[in-house]
Design an enzyme around this catalytic site. Sequence first.
Site, PDB file in Angstrom:
ATOM      1  N   ARG A 295      -3.966   3.479   2.965  1.00  0.00           N
ATOM      2  CA  ARG A 295      -5.111   4.135   2.330  1.00  0.00           C
ATOM      3  C   ARG A 295      -5.981   3.142   1.578  1.00  0.00           C
ATOM      4  NH1 ARG A 295      -1.979   9.787   0.545  1.00  0.00           N
ATOM      5  NH2 ARG A 295      -2.255  10.762   2.597  1.00  0.00           N
ATOM      6  N   TYR A 439      -8.988   9.651   8.819  1.00  0.00           N
ATOM      7  CA  TYR A 439      -7.570   9.338   9.000  1.00  0.00           C
ATOM      8  C   TYR A 439      -6.916   8.814   7.727  1.00  0.00           C
ATOM      9  CZ  TYR A 439      -9.072   4.526  10.541  1.00  0.00           C
ATOM     10  OH  TYR A 439      -9.622   3.271  10.681  1.00  0.00           O
ATOM     11  N   GLU A 440      -5.607   8.740   7.785  1.00  0.00           N
ATOM     12  CA  GLU A 440      -4.753   8.442   6.614  1.00  0.00           C
ATOM     13  C   GLU A 440      -4.954   9.485   5.512  1.00  0.00           C
ATOM     14  OE1 GLU A 440      -2.496   6.517   7.155  1.00  0.00           O
ATOM     15  OE2 GLU A 440      -3.351   5.527   8.895  1.00  0.00           O
ATOM     16  N   GLY A 441      -5.196  10.709   5.905  1.00  0.00           N
ATOM     17  CA  GLY A 441      -5.460  11.786   4.959  1.00  0.00           C
ATOM     18  C   GLY A 441      -6.945  11.912   4.727  1.00  0.00           C
TER      19      GLY A 441
END
Length: 591
Positions: A295, A439-441
């Site tokens: 992140r 992406y990655e949350g």
Amino acid sequence: MASYTAPLRDMRFLLNEFVDPERLRALPGCAEIGPDLVDPILDQAATLCSEVLFPINRSGDEEGCTLANGTVSTPAGFKEAWAQFRDGGWPSLACDPEYGGQGIPKSVGLLIEEMICSANMSFGMYPGLSHGAYSALLKHGTDELRATYLEKLVSGEWMGTMCLTEPQCGTDLGLIRTRAIPAEDGSFRITGNKIFISAGEHDLSENILHLVLAKLPDAPPGTRGISLFLVPKFLPTPDGRPGARNGVTCTGLEHKMGIKASATCALAFEDAQGWLVGRPHKGLSAMFTMMNEARLSVGVQGLGLAEVSYQNAVAYARERLQGRALNGSANTDKPADPILVHPDVRRMLLTMRAEIEGCRALAMWVSLEQDIATLHPDAATREAADDLVQLMTPIIKAYLTDVGWEATAMGMQVLGGHGYIRDWGMEQFVRDARIAQIYEGTNGIQALDLVGRKMGAHTGRYLRRFFHPVLAYIEAKSENEPLGEFILPLSKAFGRLQQATAELARRGFSDPFEAGAGASDYLKLFGLTALAYVWTRMAEIALQKPDDDFYRAKLATARFFMARILPRSTGHAAAVMAGGATLRAMEDAMF
């Protein structure tokens, strides 16, 4: 027609003046981290990015990856670039010397990450995923797993992925269906399907190590029942070479809006042999070692693309002749003036610059704290630094990637119609930047993480790691007259953040919907306040060197941020205080 030059002057300013270099050099293994060591590394990285990676960025986007008979081929030039990257020791730069790494701290490695993302974000995905796999194995792997795999990852001979998402679940990982059955030899047999796996299959390395989330037969329901497994593409032989093919197959390549040279794969695991990483049913916490690092890196992706877009927008604005300056001709010897003279073009360029330089400083501050959290010998100091990193991770991921989207769109806008045409390269930066918000949350998930997890963690301890030093700085500098033009707007934004925090905590305690309703605006308010803090600190340094053009530009950009960007915090604070009533009012059937 696009170009890229690493912003080394600004990077060195941050490393040598903005963050305290003595705090970094006091850490174990960092005594020699200074200009004599770091400057040549940054110079070499800049050359690699501008001369090797950037020239294959557009061609890689146009060609993309191809899948044939379960094998993925990367675009022309990528294998050669990876070989040069690997042979130059770049994968090992920020890794533990015990496994062949060079031990360069995160705060230095972050600058090189930014360069790579500016030059070729698709290429950067491959070493980025590998470093995440390295970090997870280093922290959670058994001695045997570390001995077998870490040196291969560090050297770049083998590469890694993380396999979370499945067709029926992305954010809600408790719904995964991939299963892990214990085998008599102590390993496990993994069966299931994963999608959206970056670098899941490619031709850059001789082996790929998949870190896979799966559930054991006795797994409790939901996220409490997730375990993490290492599943290599090829099973290693006793002498450390790739052996028999494991039960992992690439069944499809995603056709994406951007990062087309990054292989985003669907993977099928069919009775694949894997090994447990960490404890049973605790795989999500182990995977978060990768995800939290990822992140921060994704935030840097947004920053890197914003920077390259800014550079090309400035170059175009200097050269493109259109119209006359509003207050009279600036170039009477030419048929028109460069568009740099027009107020709206200057507004866009200064917005890009102020956000970029502020975000770079924020990322540097947090990355230094990450080094302290990892390396400092005192446990209490490590905890304090890690608290700040935990708090700021969702803010950096979301705010910097929002900046990446906004800045690349502005860069394209500066070029007008030419920006929309592929030949100029600007539209690729926009397409590549868009995924970083997802992406990655997703950034909405980052906001929920900030409000739902980080804000109340340890009775507000995480928040205090930011609030206390910022308040202490404001109070200490309140009588500094030259700095007053920066301290006053910082103080007002900080007050709005304090008020919004108290109100959101009060409402959210009794009604989680209220917390969620204000989360995204709260994150933006927090990000703007954090940028105001780092901009004030940078302005304090620049005020001491008024005759140097670099510092004069810093002050001019800081003033623009305070006057034209920080006022957004008022709107975000108002939105938080408005609560969630208007979100509830619309009945579901009316949408």
